[in-house]
Design an enzyme around this catalytic site. Structure first.
Site, PDB file in Angstrom:
ATOM      1  N   ASN A  39       1.665   3.479  -2.769  1.00 19.62           N
ATOM      2  CA  ASN A  39       2.015   3.387  -4.098  1.00 19.62           C
ATOM      3  C   ASN A  39       1.865   5.326  -4.652  1.00 19.62           C
ATOM      4  O   ASN A  39       2.491   6.354  -4.968  1.00 19.62           O
ATOM      5  CB  ASN A  39       1.906   2.294  -5.217  1.00 19.62           C
ATOM      6  CG  ASN A  39       2.309   1.011  -4.677  1.00 19.62           C
ATOM      7  OD1 ASN A  39       3.234   1.271  -4.211  1.00 19.62           O
ATOM      8  ND2 ASN A  39       1.589   0.246  -6.358  1.00 19.62           N
ATOM      9  N   GLY A  40       0.328   5.330  -4.668  1.00 12.92           N
ATOM     10  CA  GLY A  40      -0.787   6.717  -4.868  1.00 12.92           C
ATOM     11  C   GLY A  40      -0.049   7.654  -4.207  1.00 12.92           C
ATOM     12  O   GLY A  40       0.611   8.431  -4.423  1.00 12.92           O
ATOM     13  N   ARG A  41       0.157   7.665  -2.882  1.00 12.86           N
ATOM     14  CA  ARG A  41       0.866   8.743  -2.010  1.00 12.86           C
ATOM     15  C   ARG A  41       2.425   8.974  -1.971  1.00 12.86           C
ATOM     16  O   ARG A  41       2.651   9.837  -2.154  1.00 12.86           O
ATOM     17  CB  ARG A  41       0.553   8.893  -0.438  1.00 12.86           C
ATOM     18  CG  ARG A  41      -0.503   8.506   0.218  1.00 12.86           C
ATOM     19  CD  ARG A  41      -1.130   7.939   1.520  1.00 12.86           C
ATOM     20  NE  ARG A  41      -1.158   6.657   0.895  1.00 12.86           N
ATOM     21  CZ  ARG A  41      -1.493   5.998   1.255  1.00 12.86           C
ATOM     22  NH1 ARG A  41      -1.113   6.112   3.032  1.00 12.86           N
ATOM     23  NH2 ARG A  41      -2.116   4.903   1.222  1.00 12.86           N
ATOM     24  N   TRP A  42       2.929   7.964  -2.437  1.00  9.86           N
ATOM     25  CA  TRP A  42       4.499   8.141  -3.303  1.00  9.86           C
ATOM     26  C   TRP A  42       4.738   9.317  -4.540  1.00  9.86           C
ATOM     27  O   TRP A  42       5.637   9.807  -4.459  1.00  9.86           O
ATOM     28  CB  TRP A  42       5.166   5.704  -3.141  1.00  9.86           C
ATOM     29  CG  TRP A  42       6.537   6.380  -3.334  1.00  9.86           C
ATOM     30  CD1 TRP A  42       7.675   6.838  -1.845  1.00  9.86           C
ATOM     31  CD2 TRP A  42       7.474   6.553  -4.756  1.00  9.86           C
ATOM     32  NE1 TRP A  42       8.709   6.917  -3.612  1.00  9.86           N
ATOM     33  CE2 TRP A  42       8.553   6.685  -4.510  1.00  9.86           C
ATOM     34  CE3 TRP A  42       7.001   6.791  -5.800  1.00  9.86           C
ATOM     35  CZ2 TRP A  42       9.516   6.991  -5.425  1.00  9.86           C
ATOM     36  CZ3 TRP A  42       7.303   6.720  -6.831  1.00  9.86           C
ATOM     37  CH2 TRP A  42       8.886   7.116  -6.596  1.00  9.86           C
ATOM     38  N   GLU A  87     -11.948  -4.800  -5.406  1.00  8.78           N
ATOM     39  CA  GLU A  87     -12.410  -3.888  -4.903  1.00  8.78           C
ATOM     40  C   GLU A  87     -12.326  -2.439  -6.061  1.00  8.78           C
ATOM     41  O   GLU A  87     -12.695  -1.552  -6.611  1.00  8.78           O
ATOM     42  CB  GLU A  87     -12.442  -2.931  -3.518  1.00  8.78           C
ATOM     43  CG  GLU A  87     -13.311  -3.838  -2.935  1.00  8.78           C
ATOM     44  CD  GLU A  87     -13.228  -5.290  -2.357  1.00  8.78           C
ATOM     45  OE1 GLU A  87     -11.540  -5.788  -3.019  1.00  8.78           O
ATOM     46  OE2 GLU A  87     -13.965  -6.412  -2.130  1.00  8.78           O
ATOM     47  N   ASN A  88     -10.354  -3.274  -6.440  1.00 15.97           N
ATOM     48  CA  ASN A  88      -9.461  -2.009  -7.027  1.00 15.97           C
ATOM     49  C   ASN A  88     -10.577  -2.226  -8.857  1.00 15.97           C
ATOM     50  O   ASN A  88      -9.743  -0.807  -9.161  1.00 15.97           O
ATOM     51  CB  ASN A  88      -7.987  -2.877  -7.025  1.00 15.97           C
ATOM     52  CG  ASN A  88      -7.410  -2.454  -5.850  1.00 15.97           C
ATOM     53  OD1 ASN A  88      -6.671  -3.186  -5.692  1.00 15.97           O
ATOM     54  ND2 ASN A  88      -7.559  -1.633  -5.179  1.00 15.97           N
ATOM     55  N   TRP A  89     -11.640  -2.502  -8.929  1.00 15.19           N
ATOM     56  CA  TRP A  89     -11.681  -2.731 -10.423  1.00 15.19           C
ATOM     57  C   TRP A  89     -12.747  -1.088 -10.527  1.00 15.19           C
ATOM     58  O   TRP A  89     -12.530  -0.400 -11.646  1.00 15.19           O
ATOM     59  CB  TRP A  89     -12.498  -3.604 -10.554  1.00 15.19           C
ATOM     60  CG  TRP A  89     -12.133  -4.952 -11.034  1.00 15.19           C
ATOM     61  CD1 TRP A  89     -11.908  -5.953  -9.668  1.00 15.19           C
ATOM     62  CD2 TRP A  89     -11.194  -5.276 -12.066  1.00 15.19           C
ATOM     63  NE1 TRP A  89     -11.839  -7.457 -10.413  1.00 15.19           N
ATOM     64  CE2 TRP A  89     -11.563  -6.856 -11.733  1.00 15.19           C
ATOM     65  CE3 TRP A  89     -11.843  -4.978 -13.700  1.00 15.19           C
ATOM     66  CZ2 TRP A  89     -10.425  -7.270 -12.881  1.00 15.19           C
ATOM     67  CZ3 TRP A  89     -10.631  -5.051 -14.342  1.00 15.19           C
ATOM     68  CH2 TRP A  89     -10.669  -6.485 -14.298  1.00 15.19           C
ATOM     69  N   ARG A  95      -5.045  -1.441   8.331  1.00 22.12           N
ATOM     70  CA  ARG A  95      -6.535  -2.484   8.508  1.00 22.12           C
ATOM     71  C   ARG A  95      -6.460  -4.113   7.825  1.00 22.12           C
ATOM     72  O   ARG A  95      -4.949  -3.963   7.271  1.00 22.12           O
ATOM     73  CB  ARG A  95      -8.033  -1.594   7.489  1.00 22.12           C
ATOM     74  CG  ARG A  95      -8.305  -0.769   8.002  1.00 22.12           C
ATOM     75  CD  ARG A  95      -8.975  -0.264   6.297  1.00 22.12           C
ATOM     76  NE  ARG A  95      -8.373   0.456   5.981  1.00 22.12           N
ATOM     77  CZ  ARG A  95      -7.866   2.243   5.710  1.00 22.12           C
ATOM     78  NH1 ARG A  95      -8.701   2.744   6.474  1.00 22.12           N
ATOM     79  NH2 ARG A  95      -6.984   2.131   4.168  1.00 22.12           N
ATOM     80  N   ASP A 112       0.803  -0.903   0.299  1.00 20.24           N
ATOM     81  CA  ASP A 112       0.000   0.305   0.056  1.00 20.24           C
ATOM     82  C   ASP A 112       0.928   1.029  -0.012  1.00 20.24           C
ATOM     83  O   ASP A 112       1.980   1.011   0.985  1.00 20.24           O
ATOM     84  CB  ASP A 112      -0.868  -0.141   1.287  1.00 20.24           C
ATOM     85  CG  ASP A 112      -2.322   0.925   1.163  1.00 20.24           C
ATOM     86  OD1 ASP A 112      -2.592   1.218   0.152  1.00 20.24           O
ATOM     87  OD2 ASP A 112      -2.662   0.338   1.986  1.00 20.24           O
ATOM     88  N   ARG A 120     -11.755   1.671  -9.809  1.00 18.61           N
ATOM     89  CA  ARG A 120     -10.562   2.693  -9.992  1.00 18.61           C
ATOM     90  C   ARG A 120     -10.860   3.187 -11.057  1.00 18.61           C
ATOM     91  O   ARG A 120     -11.225   2.283 -12.060  1.00 18.61           O
ATOM     92  CB  ARG A 120      -9.152   2.026  -9.515  1.00 18.61           C
ATOM     93  CG  ARG A 120      -8.662   1.542  -8.280  1.00 18.61           C
ATOM     94  CD  ARG A 120      -7.693   2.012  -7.613  1.00 18.61           C
ATOM     95  NE  ARG A 120      -7.391   1.596  -5.835  1.00 18.61           N
ATOM     96  CZ  ARG A 120      -6.200   1.730  -5.937  1.00 18.61           C
ATOM     97  NH1 ARG A 120      -4.906   1.845  -6.544  1.00 18.61           N
ATOM     98  NH2 ARG A 120      -6.285   1.587  -4.451  1.00 18.61           N
TER      99      ARG A 120
HETATM  100  C1  FPP Z   1      -1.793   0.353  -3.042  1.00 25.69           C
HETATM  101  O1  FPP Z   1      -1.215   1.917  -2.757  1.00 25.69           O
HETATM  102  C2  FPP Z   1      -1.133  -1.042  -4.394  1.00 25.69           C
HETATM  103  C3  FPP Z   1      -2.001  -1.147  -5.101  1.00 25.69           C
HETATM  104  C4  FPP Z   1      -3.291  -0.842  -5.602  1.00 25.69           C
HETATM  105  C5  FPP Z   1      -2.165  -2.232  -6.399  1.00 25.69           C
HETATM  106  C6  FPP Z   1      -0.191  -2.611  -5.711  1.00 25.69           C
HETATM  107  C7  FPP Z   1       0.197  -3.075  -7.529  1.00 25.69           C
HETATM  108  C8  FPP Z   1       2.020  -2.714  -7.590  1.00 25.69           C
HETATM  109  C9  FPP Z   1       3.060  -2.613  -5.965  1.00 25.69           C
HETATM  110  C10 FPP Z   1       2.320  -2.550  -8.447  1.00 25.69           C
HETATM  111  C11 FPP Z   1       2.578  -3.980  -9.131  1.00 25.69           C
HETATM  112  C12 FPP Z   1       1.549  -4.734  -9.689  1.00 25.69           C
HETATM  113  C13 FPP Z   1       1.491  -6.254 -10.188  1.00 25.69           C
HETATM  114  C14 FPP Z   1      -0.011  -6.341 -11.197  1.00 25.69           C
HETATM  115  C15 FPP Z   1       2.208  -6.932 -10.222  1.00 25.69           C
HETATM  116  P1  FPP Z   1      -2.423   2.465  -3.330  1.00 25.69           P
HETATM  117  O2  FPP Z   1      -2.704   2.996  -5.030  1.00 25.69           O
HETATM  118  O3  FPP Z   1      -3.462   2.068  -3.083  1.00 25.69           O
HETATM  119  O4  FPP Z   1      -1.795   3.933  -2.829  1.00 25.69           O
HETATM  120  P2  FPP Z   1      -2.417   5.286  -2.069  1.00 25.69           P
HETATM  121  O5  FPP Z   1      -2.980   4.210  -0.924  1.00 25.69           O
HETATM  122  O6  FPP Z   1      -0.769   5.746  -1.489  1.00 25.69           O
HETATM  123  O7  FPP Z   1      -3.200   5.701  -3.363  1.00 25.69           O
END
Ligand code: FPP
Length: 233
Positions: free
Chosen positions: A18-21, A63-65, A188, A16, A67
């Site tokens: 990636n988006g914030r990073w 649930e990610n569908w 969570r 978790d 997005r």
């Molecule tokens: C959570 O960060 C991450 C994910 C929903 C996807 C995880 C995917 C990868 C690490 C990339 C590799 C992917 C595959 C399919 C091998 P977030 O986007 O929820 O971050 P945030 O909470 O900061 O927005």
């Protein structure tokens, strides 16, 4: 005590942050996911070095569908290209690849690539990498219940014990996770391994997934080694 006893057999990660990073750096969310792939490589390497037999990753939830289409397409593409680019490394390092989740929701192209990757890495392996993709814990329990209802007589269904139910889950044959790690400070389970995680130890860290590398993985293993697991006793 033999130090090997303190190495978890199965480590599972809710990746978790990636988006914030990415946002913090003025980058797109997709760039955050791409950097997250580097963390997958690093943690797999650390798992191999540490003797962890199963490393599983929550890469895409049911649930990610929900997005944006652009982000969903980007994650599908990362998954597809990742399988192609890592095949040789997996063969060289004796890694078996498995994908678990709701396969019918994925495209034909992706399903074919998954089949090929699973087949190619199925023979000579020491470490298993499981990608939970289009997965959710409730989905798994529900599909297991339907499968059991199809395959068992009403009498067998009524007599089912907990360990019998295990064999209908998508994770049949895979040991339950000893350690579940979640990055980015969220506390969570988010519909992950609801049945299988019943006795897992949890490790939460504020580190965002793109910054969770070998050192951080090994720190989590050290924290695990200090825990006393009691299984309710
Ligand atoms: C959570 O960060 C991450 C994910 C929903 C996807 C995880 C995917 C990868 C690490 C990339 C590799 C992917 C595959 C399919 C091998 P977030 O986007 O929820 O971050 P945030 O909470 O900061 O927005």
């Amino acid at each position: 005590m033999d130090s090997n006893k303190r190495i978890p057999k199965h480590v599972s990660i809710i990746m978790d942050g990636n988006g914030r990073w990415a946002t913090a750096r003025g980058m797109s969310r997709s760039q955050g996911h791409a950097e997250g792939v580097e963390s997958i490589r690093a943690c797999l390497q650390a798992a191999i070095e540490s003797g962890v037999e199963y490393l599983s990753l929550y890469a895409f939830s049911e649930e990610n569908w929900n997005r944006s289409e652009q982000e969903v397409m980007g994650l599908m593409e990362l998954f597809f290209t990742g399988m192609k680019s890592e095949l040789q490394l997996f063969l060289d390092t004796h890694v078996r690849f498995l994908m678990l989740g709701n396969r019918p929701r994925l495209s034909e192209k992706l399903n074919k690539a998954i089949d090929e990757m699973e087949e190619a890495t199925s023979k000579d392996y020491q470490t298993t990498l499981i990608l939970f993709f289009s997965y959710s814990g409730r989905w798994d329990i529900l599909q297991a219940m339907k499968k059991a209802a199809r395959e068992l007589t009403p009498e067998q269904f009524q007599a089912m014990e907990q360990q019998d139910f295990d064999s209908f889950l998508s994770t049949r044959g895979i040991p339950d996770p000893d350690l579940i790690i979640r990055t980015s400070g969220e506390l969570r389970i988010s519909n992950y391994l609801l049945w299988q995680g019943a006795y897992s130890e949890f490790y939460f860290t504020d580190t965002l997934w793109p910054e969770f590398r070998q050192k951080e993985f090994k720190q989590a293993l050290e924290a695990y080694a200090m825990r006393e697991r009691r299984y309710g006793k």
